[in-house]
Scaffold this active site. Structure first.
Site, short mmCIF file in Angstrom:
data_model
loop_
_atom_site.label_atom_id
_atom_site.label_comp_id
_atom_site.label_asym_id
_atom_site.label_seq_id
_atom_site.Cartn_x
_atom_site.Cartn_y
_atom_site.Cartn_z
N LEU A 99 -2.94 5.66 -7.18
CA LEU A 99 -1.52 5.30 -7.08
C LEU A 99 -1.24 4.98 -5.62
CD1 LEU A 99 1.32 5.12 -8.33
CD2 LEU A 99 1.57 7.56 -7.88
N ARG A 107 2.65 -1.53 4.83
CA ARG A 107 2.91 -2.32 3.63
C ARG A 107 1.93 -1.88 2.54
NH1 ARG A 107 7.32 -5.19 3.05
NH2 ARG A 107 6.13 -6.54 1.68
#
Length: 187
Positions: A99, A107
């Site tokens: 995840l 970013r």
């Protein structure tokens, strides 16, 4: 009137039909061995993918004993592990799960794009299929509602990645058999 009675008497209720048979998945000609590489970042969410993957893989004739689990600190570390595992030639497939969330400092799309590209490179350079359940949600907040939502989402992805893995391994098994038999020209 007689016709109406006959028509109603010959119809059987829908509940009398036999229940559908459980789906039978094809079996492999040769034993398969899978490496499952997952990140520890948000482990409680990513574990849902692993749990669902193991159950679905078992249903698709890849026994739990043929699946090795590896944990790495984060998703960024998955491709190197996948490459080393693929080069051992011990595994017929590698599954990645992680995840990648927006931490506010960097970013997260960069990390996710880098991981996915690297996994594709591993697959193409080693000819060992690599499957990704490395997910990058647009919005993820450290709240109970988001944790619960993404746990369910990762469980769904675990089933989907097991299905893709088993189907691809079956397809490659057939293709390699056809190449060996001279039916399809080898690469």
């Amino acid at each position: 009137m007689n016709q109406m009675l006959q028509d109603t008497e010959t119809k059987t209720p829908e509940s009398a039909s036999p229940p559908p048979l459980p789906l039978q998945h094809p079996r492999f000609a040769k034993p398969q061995r899978v490496a499952f590489v997952q990140s520890r970042w948000h482990r409680e969410v990513v574990m849902e993918c692993q749990t669902a993957f193991l159950a679905e893989a078992e249903a698709r004739h890849i026994p739990r004993a043929a699946i090795d689990i590896f944990e790495v600190p984060g998703s960024f570390e998955i491709p190197l592990h996948a490459q080393i595992l693929a080069k051992t030639r011990r595994y017929t497939a590698i599954v990645a799960a992680g995840l990648v969330v927006d931490g506010g400092i960097y970013r997260h799309e960069f990390v996710a794009d880098t991981v996915i590209k690297a996994l594709m490179d591993v697959q193409l350079s080693t000819e060992v299929p690599v499957f990704s359940a490395v997910l990058t949600p647009q919005q993820f907040h450290e709240s109970q509602a988001h944790f619960e939502f993404f746990k369910k989402h990762f469980a769904t992805k675990g089933v989907e990645v097991a299905e893709a893995c088993a189907d691809t391994l079956l397809s490659l098994e057939r293709l390699r058999g056809q190449v060996a038999a001279g039916i399809v020209a080898g690469a």
